[in-house]
Design a protein around this motif. Sequence first.
Motif, short mmCIF file in Angstrom:
data_model
loop_
_atom_site.label_atom_id
_atom_site.label_comp_id
_atom_site.label_asym_id
_atom_site.label_seq_id
_atom_site.Cartn_x
_atom_site.Cartn_y
_atom_site.Cartn_z
N LEU A 101 0.82 -1.21 0.00
CA LEU A 101 0.00 0.00 0.00
C LEU A 101 0.85 1.27 0.00
CD1 LEU A 101 -2.87 -1.06 2.41
CD2 LEU A 101 -2.99 -0.73 -0.07
N ARG A 102 1.96 1.25 0.71
CA ARG A 102 2.83 2.42 0.74
C ARG A 102 3.45 2.67 -0.65
NH1 ARG A 102 3.73 4.51 5.82
NH2 ARG A 102 3.16 3.12 7.52
N TYR A 103 3.91 1.61 -1.31
CA TYR A 103 4.45 1.77 -2.66
C TYR A 103 3.36 2.20 -3.63
CZ TYR A 103 9.29 0.36 -2.19
OH TYR A 103 10.61 0.34 -1.88
N SER A 104 2.18 1.63 -3.47
CA SER A 104 1.07 1.98 -4.34
C SER A 104 0.71 3.45 -4.18
CB SER A 104 -0.11 1.08 -3.98
OG SER A 104 -1.02 1.03 -5.01
N ASP A 105 0.68 3.93 -2.95
CA ASP A 105 0.41 5.35 -2.69
C ASP A 105 1.50 6.22 -3.30
OD1 ASP A 105 -1.90 4.80 -1.34
OD2 ASP A 105 -1.02 5.03 0.67
N ARG A 106 2.74 5.77 -3.19
CA ARG A 106 3.86 6.54 -3.76
C ARG A 106 3.72 6.68 -5.27
NH1 ARG A 106 10.12 4.62 -3.59
NH2 ARG A 106 11.00 6.44 -4.59
N GLU A 160 10.92 8.14 -11.39
CA GLU A 160 10.62 7.71 -10.02
C GLU A 160 9.52 6.66 -10.01
OE1 GLU A 160 10.06 10.84 -7.14
OE2 GLU A 160 11.67 12.02 -8.05
N ILE A 161 8.53 6.81 -10.88
CA ILE A 161 7.47 5.80 -10.98
C ILE A 161 8.06 4.47 -11.45
CG2 ILE A 161 5.41 5.10 -12.29
CD1 ILE A 161 4.60 8.09 -12.25
N LEU A 214 3.04 10.16 -7.44
CA LEU A 214 3.90 10.55 -8.56
C LEU A 214 3.09 10.70 -9.85
CD1 LEU A 214 6.96 8.29 -7.78
CD2 LEU A 214 6.92 10.79 -7.73
N ARG A 215 2.11 9.84 -10.05
CA ARG A 215 1.26 9.94 -11.24
C ARG A 215 0.51 11.26 -11.28
NH1 ARG A 215 -2.18 4.57 -12.11
NH2 ARG A 215 -3.21 6.03 -13.48
N ARG A 216 0.13 11.75 -10.12
CA ARG A 216 -0.59 13.03 -10.06
C ARG A 216 0.29 14.21 -10.48
NH1 ARG A 216 -2.05 10.94 -5.06
NH2 ARG A 216 -3.97 9.76 -5.23
N ARG A 217 1.60 14.02 -10.43
CA ARG A 217 2.52 15.09 -10.84
C ARG A 217 2.68 15.17 -12.36
NH1 ARG A 217 7.65 13.99 -7.13
NH2 ARG A 217 8.64 14.64 -9.06
#
Length: 142
Positions: free
Chosen positions: A38-43, A77-78, A47-50
Amino acid sequence: MLDHILRFMTLGTVIVGMTAIYVALHTNNRRLGADIFLRYSDRVSDLRRRLPVTAFLEREAVGDIELTAQERQAVHEIIHSIFELYELKVHGYFPPAIWKIREPDIERLLSLPVFQQELASFEGRYASHPRLVAWLEKIRGQ
């Protein structure tokens, strides 16, 4: 006779204790794997939102996409986050069932032209990770 009853009670207590420890470790391991995922998924989502909306369009051919330095950094980074997540999956840090939840989304994301363009620039960087390279080739071939 009393001696045998006490031995069986002791054995039963030990078995119940061992079972409780196993269940607690198994539950904790699953919870930890889910938390990592979940933490990686949130990360990756952050990043996708950027990235601009145009990065998610499939209109442009690979190699023709202009990115700003910040957008390119976000794409890199993604890709690295997905690589780390994939390696965690390969080495058993979370159950494959958790990976299956997001795998189609990850594959769809990596198949977009902007990601294919940047993955091409990473060609030799992941050569020492043959499973990852095979997975990326499978995505590229779709």
